[in-house]
Design a protein around this motif. Structure first.
Motif, mmCIF file in Angstrom:
data_model
loop_
_atom_site.group_PDB
_atom_site.id
_atom_site.type_symbol
_atom_site.label_atom_id
_atom_site.label_comp_id
_atom_site.label_asym_id
_atom_site.label_seq_id
_atom_site.Cartn_x
_atom_site.Cartn_y
_atom_site.Cartn_z
ATOM 1 N N GLU A 1 0.982 -1.209 -0.055
ATOM 2 C CA GLU A 1 0.062 0.083 -0.114
ATOM 3 C C GLU A 1 1.032 1.138 0.061
ATOM 4 O O GLU A 1 0.506 2.254 -0.660
ATOM 5 C CB GLU A 1 -0.885 0.033 1.188
ATOM 6 C CG GLU A 1 -2.209 -0.991 1.331
ATOM 7 C CD GLU A 1 -2.722 -1.458 2.273
ATOM 8 O OE1 GLU A 1 -2.439 -0.839 3.475
ATOM 9 O OE2 GLU A 1 -3.552 -1.950 2.409
ATOM 10 N N TYR B 1 2.165 1.897 -3.397
ATOM 11 C CA TYR B 1 0.933 2.270 -4.186
ATOM 12 C C TYR B 1 0.956 3.914 -3.943
ATOM 13 O O TYR B 1 0.828 4.478 -5.159
ATOM 14 C CB TYR B 1 -0.083 1.413 -4.028
ATOM 15 C CG TYR B 1 -1.382 1.813 -4.771
ATOM 16 C CD1 TYR B 1 -1.750 0.677 -5.809
ATOM 17 C CD2 TYR B 1 -1.905 2.840 -4.701
ATOM 18 C CE1 TYR B 1 -2.641 1.076 -6.892
ATOM 19 C CE2 TYR B 1 -2.865 3.121 -5.823
ATOM 20 C CZ TYR B 1 -3.530 2.256 -6.742
ATOM 21 O OH TYR B 1 -4.292 2.460 -7.553
ATOM 22 N N LYS B 2 0.840 4.279 -2.946
ATOM 23 C CA LYS B 2 0.732 5.496 -2.593
ATOM 24 C C LYS B 2 1.815 6.643 -3.370
ATOM 25 O O LYS B 2 1.793 7.595 -3.820
ATOM 26 C CB LYS B 2 0.662 5.658 -1.104
ATOM 27 C CG LYS B 2 0.194 7.310 -0.700
ATOM 28 C CD LYS B 2 -0.212 7.547 0.488
ATOM 29 C CE LYS B 2 -0.590 9.147 0.942
ATOM 30 N NZ LYS B 2 0.260 9.936 0.577
ATOM 31 N N TYR C 1 1.398 6.613 -7.002
ATOM 32 C CA TYR C 1 0.144 7.577 -7.297
ATOM 33 C C TYR C 1 0.453 8.927 -7.098
ATOM 34 O O TYR C 1 0.409 9.724 -7.766
ATOM 35 C CB TYR C 1 -0.759 6.979 -6.152
ATOM 36 C CG TYR C 1 -2.095 7.763 -6.333
ATOM 37 C CD1 TYR C 1 -3.229 7.373 -7.229
ATOM 38 C CD2 TYR C 1 -2.324 8.933 -5.674
ATOM 39 C CE1 TYR C 1 -4.364 8.177 -7.540
ATOM 40 C CE2 TYR C 1 -3.401 9.748 -5.771
ATOM 41 C CZ TYR C 1 -4.507 9.225 -6.611
ATOM 42 O OH TYR C 1 -5.562 9.907 -6.872
ATOM 43 N N ASN D 1 0.839 11.890 -10.118
ATOM 44 C CA ASN D 1 0.032 12.953 -9.953
ATOM 45 C C ASN D 1 0.924 14.444 -9.899
ATOM 46 O O ASN D 1 0.595 15.039 -10.704
ATOM 47 C CB ASN D 1 -0.979 12.846 -8.766
ATOM 48 C CG ASN D 1 -2.157 11.820 -8.977
ATOM 49 O OD1 ASN D 1 -2.841 12.190 -10.041
ATOM 50 N ND2 ASN D 1 -2.353 10.655 -8.270
ATOM 51 N N TYR E 1 -2.349 7.932 -16.405
ATOM 52 C CA TYR E 1 -1.943 6.250 -15.932
ATOM 53 C C TYR E 1 -3.497 6.017 -15.758
ATOM 54 O O TYR E 1 -4.430 6.593 -15.449
ATOM 55 C CB TYR E 1 -1.095 6.296 -14.872
ATOM 56 C CG TYR E 1 -1.851 6.987 -13.654
ATOM 57 C CD1 TYR E 1 -1.442 8.393 -13.297
ATOM 58 C CD2 TYR E 1 -2.721 6.052 -12.779
ATOM 59 C CE1 TYR E 1 -2.099 8.885 -12.444
ATOM 60 C CE2 TYR E 1 -3.234 6.792 -11.616
ATOM 61 C CZ TYR E 1 -2.793 8.008 -11.162
ATOM 62 O OH TYR E 1 -3.277 8.807 -10.388
ATOM 63 N N ASP F 1 -5.243 3.363 -12.860
ATOM 64 C CA ASP F 1 -4.933 2.782 -11.468
ATOM 65 C C ASP F 1 -4.794 1.384 -11.671
ATOM 66 O O ASP F 1 -4.012 0.852 -10.827
ATOM 67 C CB ASP F 1 -6.449 2.820 -10.572
ATOM 68 C CG ASP F 1 -6.940 4.247 -10.248
ATOM 69 O OD1 ASP F 1 -5.852 5.088 -10.248
ATOM 70 O OD2 ASP F 1 -7.753 4.607 -9.807
ATOM 71 N N LYS F 2 -5.404 0.581 -12.480
ATOM 72 C CA LYS F 2 -5.310 -0.768 -12.563
ATOM 73 C C LYS F 2 -3.799 -1.035 -13.061
ATOM 74 O O LYS F 2 -3.098 -1.968 -12.644
ATOM 75 C CB LYS F 2 -6.003 -1.481 -13.702
ATOM 76 C CG LYS F 2 -6.252 -2.789 -13.691
ATOM 77 C CD LYS F 2 -7.486 -3.232 -14.655
ATOM 78 C CE LYS F 2 -7.141 -4.632 -15.355
ATOM 79 N NZ LYS F 2 -6.451 -4.370 -16.838
ATOM 80 N N ILE G 1 -1.168 0.631 -12.233
ATOM 81 C CA ILE G 1 -0.132 0.667 -10.984
ATOM 82 C C ILE G 1 -0.462 -0.587 -10.237
ATOM 83 O O ILE G 1 0.542 -1.163 -9.798
ATOM 84 C CB ILE G 1 -0.588 2.048 -9.915
ATOM 85 C CG1 ILE G 1 -0.571 3.185 -10.544
ATOM 86 C CG2 ILE G 1 0.325 1.742 -8.702
ATOM 87 C CD1 ILE G 1 -1.026 4.584 -9.851
ATOM 88 N N ASP G 2 -1.665 -1.035 -10.050
ATOM 89 C CA ASP G 2 -1.858 -1.993 -8.980
ATOM 90 C C ASP G 2 -1.106 -3.316 -10.002
ATOM 91 O O ASP G 2 -0.341 -3.982 -8.995
ATOM 92 C CB ASP G 2 -3.362 -2.451 -9.386
ATOM 93 C CG ASP G 2 -3.655 -3.197 -8.010
ATOM 94 O OD1 ASP G 2 -3.494 -2.736 -6.848
ATOM 95 O OD2 ASP G 2 -4.529 -4.317 -8.181
#
Ligand SMILES: *Cc1c(COP(=O)(O)O)cnc(C)c1O
Length: 317
Positions: A214, A217-218, A221, A225, A231, A233-234, A236-237
């Motif tokens: 997590e 991920y942040k 993100y 940004n 991009y 979200d998927k 990144i995941d």
């Protein structure tokens, strides 16, 4: 002395093949050989933080890390180099004597040890106190976390990409030790921005999932940004693989398998690893390759530094 990043600092670190095992081709990127304070990923990050510091009127740097911390050694070294104060907040729980810690003292850093639970309040209090005294403190998050640190490894990804293009090949896997996840976030951002195909696998040296993942991920993100990249979200995941199978008993705790690996890698290839970061990650890489029956692939290991920690392990080897 002033270290000029463009004229004096060789950051395009070497990549070379060091072994063929099971049809896999093992390459290594030597970020441990960045020529300042024993190199490592913390130098890559710190040099970008110091571009910010040098551009301001700061007379003091406050940061956080344990006695094992390569980050704190490098920051303390850059501070004494710039002739500004360095104040390190350190958790009592990991304060055993190391060469990094001795170097922090030699560089004149002030070290305040507190229980890990009161670290953030202590940092706030100290920053307040410095400001009240008319000082200009600059705060660097532990490990050089944040968008500036992420940028450093976006740059590293670009170097890897340039190597691939020059040599007309692609790495199937990129392994490295993952702590705060900043290194990993930078590599993943670089891959997303440039449309790479490598599997980027951070081997956790302390954190467990889902928390470890997590945080990365942040970071990804936040970076995408702040820099206005488009991009999904998927994407990144899908690009964050944080392998927590090799953390053993936690941060800085070693075992026989890690020590044996450190010895073998030093004897066979002349590459020093350490039990807190790179040795643990190297073991984790071999474990991952075995578990997933990886064969016939190009595999890059990023040596993220920590040479002084190698010497802490010598007696145990
Ligand atoms: C700090 C450190 C890491 C972890 O880097 P993060 O960006 O915090 O994940 C890996 N290897 C070494 C040698 C380090 O000092």
């Amino acid at each position: 002395m002033y270290i000029d990043r463009d004229n004096g600092m060789k950051l395009n670190t070497d990549i070379y093949k060091f072994a063929d095992i099971d049809n896999n081709h093992f390459f290594i990127k030597r970020d441990d050989l960045i020529p300042f304070s024993f190199g490592g990923n913390k130098v890559r990050k710190a040099l970008l933080f110091f571009e910010d510091i040098d551009a301001g009127e700061y007379d003091c740097v406050v940061t956080y890390g344990s006695s094992h911390s390569n980050h704190c050694r490098v920051i303390a070294n850059l501070c004494v180099n710039r002739n500004i104060k360095c104040h390190i907040i350190s958790p009592l729980e990991t304060s055993d004597q190391t060469y990094n810690q001795i170097m922090m003292q030699i560089f004149g850093a002030k070290i305040t040890c507190v229980p890990v639970a009161s670290v953030s309040t202590t940092i706030e209090r100290l920053l307040d106190e410095y400001k009240k005294k008319g000082s200009m403190p600059y705060f660097i998050p532990g490990g050089g976390h944040g968008n500036i640190g992420t940028q450093a490894y976006v740059n590293c990804y670009t170097e890897i990409r340039n190597y691939e293009e020059k040599n007309k090949m692609m790495f199937d896997y990129i392994f490295f030790p993952s702590g705060t996840g900043t290194t990993q976030a930078g590599l993943v951002c670089g891959k997303i921005i440039k449309g790479g195909i490598e599997q980027i696998i951070g081997v956790s040296i302390a954190r467990k999932n889902p928390y470890g993942r997590e945080v990365i991920y942040k970071s990804v993100y936040d970076y995408l940004n702040e820099n206005s990249y488009r991009y999904i979200d998927k994407t990144i995941d899908e690009n964050i693989i944080f392998d927590d199978a090799s953390i053993g008993y936690g941060y800085g705790v070693s075992d026989k398998c890690i020590l044996n690996t450190i010895k073998t890698v030093m004897c066979e290839y002349g590459i020093p690893l350490d039990s807190t970061y790179t040795g643990k990650a190297y073991c984790g890489m071999l474990d991952y390759i075995g578990r997933n029956q990886v064969k016939g692939k190009n595999i890059l290991f990023i040596h993220t530094g920590g040479t002084p920690l190698f010497f802490d392990d010598l007696a145990a080897l």
